[in-house]
Design a protein around this motif. Structure first.
Motif, PDB file in Angstrom:
ATOM      1  N   VAL A   1      -3.401   6.559  10.863  1.00  0.00           N
ATOM      2  CA  VAL A   1      -2.364   5.662  10.352  1.00  0.00           C
ATOM      3  C   VAL A   1      -1.339   5.486  11.472  1.00  0.00           C
ATOM      4  O   VAL A   1      -1.248   6.328  12.374  1.00  0.00           O
ATOM      5  CB  VAL A   1      -1.690   6.207   9.074  1.00  0.00           C
ATOM      6  CG1 VAL A   1      -2.656   6.165   7.903  1.00  0.00           C
ATOM      7  CG2 VAL A   1      -1.134   7.598   9.299  1.00  0.00           C
ATOM      8  N   PRO A   2      -0.596   4.388  11.416  1.00  0.00           N
ATOM      9  CA  PRO A   2       0.245   4.067  12.580  1.00  0.00           C
ATOM     10  C   PRO A   2       1.499   4.911  12.730  1.00  0.00           C
ATOM     11  O   PRO A   2       2.313   4.622  13.608  1.00  0.00           O
ATOM     12  CB  PRO A   2       0.631   2.592  12.358  1.00  0.00           C
ATOM     13  CG  PRO A   2      -0.160   2.111  11.199  1.00  0.00           C
ATOM     14  CD  PRO A   2      -0.603   3.298  10.440  1.00  0.00           C
TER      15      PRO A   2
ATOM     16  N   CYS B   1       2.405  -0.626   4.031  1.00  0.00           N
ATOM     17  CA  CYS B   1       2.008  -1.974   4.456  1.00  0.00           C
ATOM     18  C   CYS B   1       2.109  -2.953   3.291  1.00  0.00           C
ATOM     19  O   CYS B   1       1.783  -2.619   2.148  1.00  0.00           O
ATOM     20  CB  CYS B   1       0.554  -1.980   4.935  1.00  0.00           C
ATOM     21  SG  CYS B   1       0.279  -1.109   6.467  1.00  0.00           S
TER      22      CYS B   1
ATOM     23  N   GLY C   1      -4.775  -3.368   5.399  1.00  0.00           N
ATOM     24  CA  GLY C   1      -3.536  -2.872   6.000  1.00  0.00           C
ATOM     25  C   GLY C   1      -3.749  -2.437   7.437  1.00  0.00           C
ATOM     26  O   GLY C   1      -4.850  -2.578   7.999  1.00  0.00           O
ATOM     27  N   ALA C   2      -2.688  -1.877   8.041  1.00  0.00           N
ATOM     28  CA  ALA C   2      -2.707  -1.585   9.477  1.00  0.00           C
ATOM     29  C   ALA C   2      -3.837  -0.637   9.869  1.00  0.00           C
ATOM     30  O   ALA C   2      -4.388  -0.747  10.960  1.00  0.00           O
ATOM     31  CB  ALA C   2      -1.363  -0.990   9.884  1.00  0.00           C
ATOM     32  N   CYS C   3      -4.190   0.273   8.998  1.00  0.00           N
ATOM     33  CA  CYS C   3      -5.200   1.270   9.369  1.00  0.00           C
ATOM     34  C   CYS C   3      -6.604   0.839   9.006  1.00  0.00           C
ATOM     35  O   CYS C   3      -7.565   1.564   9.269  1.00  0.00           O
ATOM     36  CB  CYS C   3      -4.892   2.608   8.713  1.00  0.00           C
ATOM     37  SG  CYS C   3      -5.112   2.579   6.920  1.00  0.00           S
TER      38      CYS C   3
ATOM     39  N   CYS D   1       0.855  -1.182   0.000  1.00  0.00           N
ATOM     40  CA  CYS D   1       0.000   0.000   0.000  1.00  0.00           C
ATOM     41  C   CYS D   1       0.893   1.234   0.000  1.00  0.00           C
ATOM     42  O   CYS D   1       1.788   1.364   0.840  1.00  0.00           O
ATOM     43  CB  CYS D   1      -0.912   0.015   1.232  1.00  0.00           C
ATOM     44  SG  CYS D   1      -1.891   1.537   1.316  1.00  0.00           S
TER      45      CYS D   1
ATOM     46  N   ILE E   1       0.271  -6.016   2.024  1.00  0.00           N
ATOM     47  CA  ILE E   1      -1.061  -6.546   2.342  1.00  0.00           C
ATOM     48  C   ILE E   1      -1.328  -7.834   1.555  1.00  0.00           C
ATOM     49  O   ILE E   1      -1.278  -7.841   0.319  1.00  0.00           O
ATOM     50  CB  ILE E   1      -2.156  -5.510   2.040  1.00  0.00           C
ATOM     51  CG1 ILE E   1      -1.819  -4.153   2.687  1.00  0.00           C
ATOM     52  CG2 ILE E   1      -3.517  -5.993   2.543  1.00  0.00           C
ATOM     53  CD1 ILE E   1      -2.795  -3.047   2.356  1.00  0.00           C
TER      54      ILE E   1
ATOM     55  N   VAL F   1       3.823   4.220   5.876  1.00  0.00           N
ATOM     56  CA  VAL F   1       3.980   2.913   6.522  1.00  0.00           C
ATOM     57  C   VAL F   1       4.246   1.822   5.486  1.00  0.00           C
ATOM     58  O   VAL F   1       4.958   0.858   5.744  1.00  0.00           O
ATOM     59  CB  VAL F   1       2.731   2.587   7.376  1.00  0.00           C
ATOM     60  CG1 VAL F   1       2.827   1.211   8.014  1.00  0.00           C
ATOM     61  CG2 VAL F   1       2.568   3.641   8.471  1.00  0.00           C
TER      62      VAL F   1
ATOM     63  N   ARG G   1      -7.968   0.961   6.304  1.00  0.00           N
ATOM     64  CA  ARG G   1      -8.581   1.804   5.275  1.00  0.00           C
ATOM     65  C   ARG G   1      -8.350   1.234   3.877  1.00  0.00           C
ATOM     66  O   ARG G   1      -9.126   1.484   2.963  1.00  0.00           O
ATOM     67  CB  ARG G   1      -8.039   3.236   5.348  1.00  0.00           C
ATOM     68  CG  ARG G   1      -8.397   3.957   6.641  1.00  0.00           C
ATOM     69  CD  ARG G   1      -7.983   5.412   6.634  1.00  0.00           C
ATOM     70  NE  ARG G   1      -6.608   5.579   6.212  1.00  0.00           N
ATOM     71  CZ  ARG G   1      -6.216   6.372   5.219  1.00  0.00           C
ATOM     72  NH1 ARG G   1      -7.099   7.085   4.558  1.00  0.00           N
ATOM     73  NH2 ARG G   1      -4.931   6.463   4.887  1.00  0.00           N
ATOM     74  N   TYR G   2      -7.253   0.512   3.714  1.00  0.00           N
ATOM     75  CA  TYR G   2      -6.937  -0.070   2.407  1.00  0.00           C
ATOM     76  C   TYR G   2      -6.862  -1.588   2.525  1.00  0.00           C
ATOM     77  O   TYR G   2      -6.428  -2.124   3.556  1.00  0.00           O
ATOM     78  CB  TYR G   2      -5.599   0.469   1.889  1.00  0.00           C
ATOM     79  CG  TYR G   2      -5.724   1.871   1.343  1.00  0.00           C
ATOM     80  CD1 TYR G   2      -6.123   2.082   0.024  1.00  0.00           C
ATOM     81  CD2 TYR G   2      -5.476   2.968   2.152  1.00  0.00           C
ATOM     82  CE1 TYR G   2      -6.269   3.367  -0.469  1.00  0.00           C
ATOM     83  CE2 TYR G   2      -5.623   4.261   1.662  1.00  0.00           C
ATOM     84  CZ  TYR G   2      -6.019   4.452   0.349  1.00  0.00           C
ATOM     85  OH  TYR G   2      -6.170   5.715  -0.144  1.00  0.00           O
TER      86      TYR G   2
ATOM     87  N   ALA H   1      -0.278   4.407   0.195  1.00  0.00           N
ATOM     88  CA  ALA H   1      -1.105   5.559   0.547  1.00  0.00           C
ATOM     89  C   ALA H   1      -0.599   6.293   1.779  1.00  0.00           C
ATOM     90  O   ALA H   1      -1.171   7.311   2.167  1.00  0.00           O
ATOM     91  CB  ALA H   1      -2.555   5.136   0.745  1.00  0.00           C
ATOM     92  N   CYS H   2       0.404   5.766   2.425  1.00  0.00           N
ATOM     93  CA  CYS H   2       1.016   6.497   3.541  1.00  0.00           C
ATOM     94  C   CYS H   2       2.423   5.947   3.753  1.00  0.00           C
ATOM     95  O   CYS H   2       2.768   4.901   3.190  1.00  0.00           O
ATOM     96  CB  CYS H   2       0.151   6.419   4.803  1.00  0.00           C
ATOM     97  SG  CYS H   2       0.585   5.154   5.994  1.00  0.00           S
TER      98      CYS H   2
HETATM   99  S1  SF4 Z   1      -1.349   2.201   7.271  1.00  0.00           S
HETATM  100 FE1  SF4 Z   1      -3.085   2.221   5.895  1.00  0.00          FE
HETATM  101  S2  SF4 Z   1      -2.617   3.836   4.403  1.00  0.00           S
HETATM  102 FE2  SF4 Z   1      -0.726   3.361   5.488  1.00  0.00          FE
HETATM  103  S3  SF4 Z   1       0.286   1.866   4.173  1.00  0.00           S
HETATM  104 FE3  SF4 Z   1      -0.890   0.696   5.701  1.00  0.00          FE
HETATM  105  S4  SF4 Z   1      -2.867   0.321   4.734  1.00  0.00           S
HETATM  106 FE4  SF4 Z   1      -1.857   1.898   3.533  1.00  0.00          FE
END
Ligand code: SF4
Length: 486
Positions: free
Chosen positions: A429-430, A24, A32-34, A17, A26, A22, A36-37, A19-20
């Motif tokens: 997000v983490p 992730c 992922g950790a949040c 992912c 997946i 981190v 959201r994705y 999108a941030c």
């Molecule tokens: S924390 Fe969420 S937005 Fe960030 S990389 Fe993981 S899944 Fe993607």
């Protein structure tokens, strides 16, 4: 699900992912950790649909044939909000949605994203007279420091909660707890707080605060002095003295300018505390959860005595708090001692009117965030122009469609009432950081002028074709964002 974000395949069935920060990895079928994705059949997918808000629900008509419906919304202006829009990382990519529309004949553009905010916090206004704790006291949530007590305003106590210091400068647990708290506050959930040297609180946006287990009911009508000023005329003829007990300014009617103007004679009362100006006393007691935000439960405890040359037996005394919640009636006996007596109906009416003039106590939660950093690159390749255009009032900034106040001075520091935002607008997000929707709406002409990503502009139909959406009616209490720069 929204699958408009770029996907990045990695070895095996995992997706990275992007999108941030981190990043992730997946596995297919997981998120992922949040949360959201997710990896949906090998496609990186934003789990929540994008929230669209039609301006006039009665003007919304979906295609007649359900089977053919592909999400068309006919006959209404539609605001594409940042809720569920997704984020982009690194920031030089255009925002997830840059949507063209027409509003009252004017071509407009709304740049839509979910911002990842490390520099953000919440200002919480708690309508109460109760003593919550000393200014600058640490506020804790689940044992971690998450903020502090700030100033007391008229009838309210302010807290500052969250912020980059708690997110990043303390322990890992402190950052995580602070982030959890911020998301919960933004999503209008109830949170429990503990103030060092002060009260235990339960706070929820738009709800009555609960202080030490007691739900607050009334916000005071004013300080003790103001209460005297408001009701002096109505007490005249029914009382010989009124003391309005207040943690800050306790008022004494006969000494106060209001009593003087009504030709009230002195009563000879002597109060504890420090006299400020005639009829206005500071520090008559300690702060607390008793009468008028003091620690007293016996109102007579603030009376030092009576001047025997002035006071007289039979003198009628009302003692009342600034909300009218507490009130007692006394008459002086032969020894000039106040003796409890039944309150006359005319006086009771004014006490009740104090209560009637108190507004309901609420907790108000404002989100404060700095959007003047890299987030701007999703809007334009020349970020300073976005900053300037906002200052020049050419760009309307909203968060989930709610109007955002932009602080004067440098940067794009926005402040928004979470009660005006759609439910569950906030995520995380983490890193740790808070995710919140933000939209920039402007005329197409102005978007071009500020170096916007014009090549990424899409129509609403493109959004509907490429992303999962859901709709909620526009909140009519919020101004329609397109009406700017005309
Ligand atoms: S924390 Fe969420 S937005 Fe960030 S990389 Fe993981 S899944 Fe993607």
């Amino acid at each position: 699900m929204n699958d408009v974000v770029t996907t990045t395949a990695t070895a095996g069935a995992k997706l990275e992912c992007n999108a941030c920060p981190v990043l992730c990895q997946i596995t297919e079928g997981r998120s992922g950790a949040c949360d959201r994705y997710a990896n949906v059949n090998g496609v990186l997918t934003r789990v929540d649909p994008v929230l669209l808000m039609p301006r006039s629900p009665q003007r919304v008509a979906f295609a007649q044939n359900e089977a053919d419906w592909r999400g068309e919304i006919v006959g209404a202006e539609v605001f594409v909000s940042g809720v569920g829009a997704g984020t982009t990382y690194p920031d030089y990519k255009p925002a997830p949605f840059i949507v063209a529309s027409q509003s009252e004949g004017v071509d407009t553009v709304t740049v839509v994203t979910e911002g990842i905010f490390s520099y953000c916090s919440f200002r919480v206004k708690i309508d109460t007279d109760r003593y919550l704790g000393p200014e600058r006291a640490v506020v804790r949530h689940r044992g971690e420091a998450v903020g502090h007590v700030t100033t007391q305003e008229y009838g309210s106590q302010f807290l500052s909660l969250g912020g980059v210091h708690h997110l990043t400068a303390g322990s890992k647990r402190e950052g995580r707890v602070a982030c959890d708290l911020m998301v919960a506050l933004g999503n209008r959930e109830a949170v429990d707080l503990s103030i060092e040297g002060g009260a235990e609180l339960r706070v929820q946006a738009g709800q009555a605060p609960i202080v030490n287990g007691h739900p607050e009911r009334r916000m005071r009508v004013g300080c003790g002095s103001a209460t005297i000023g408001i009701f002096a005329q109505q007490w005249l003829g029914h009382v010989d003295e009124v003391v309005v007990i207040d943690d800050h300014i306790t008022g004494v009617l006969s000494e106060h300018q209001a009593g003087k103007c009504l030709d009230m004679p002195p009563s000879g009362i002597r109060l504890r505390g420090r006299k400020s100006t005639p009829g206005r006393y500071f520090q008559v007691a300690n702060p607390g959860t008793g009468w008028g935000g003091t620690d007293i439960t016996d109102p007579l405890s603030i009376i030092e005595g009576w001047n025997p040359k002035i006071a007289r037996p039979g003198l009628r005394l009302l003692m009342v708090s600034t909300t009218g919640d507490d009130a007692a009636w006394f008459e002086l006996d032969e020894s000039l001692r106040p003796v409890p007596a039944p309150m006359p109906a005319a006086v009771q009416t004014v006490v009740e009117r104090i209560g009637e003039n108190c507004e309901p106590s609420l907790a108000t939660v404002l989100f404060v965030a700095g959007a003047g950093g890299s987030l701007r690159a999703g809007v334009t390749d020349n970020p300073i122009r976005l900053t300037r255009s906002i200052k020049d009032l050419l760009v309307n900034v909203t968060c989930g469609g709610a109007p955002a106040y932009v602080w004067p001075g440098g940067g794009i520091t926005v402040m928004v009432d979470v009660a005006r935002m759609p439910a569950n607008s906030f995520g995380w997000v983490p890193t740790p950081a808070v995710v919140a929707p933000i939209e920039f709406t402007m005329r197409l002409h102005d978007y071009r002028a500020l170096g916007g990503h014009v090549g990424s502009v899409v129509r609403l139909a493109d959004v509907l074709a490429n992303a999962a959406v859901r709709t909620e009616p526009w909140d009519p209490a919020n101004p329609w964002p397109a009406g700017i720069g005309r």
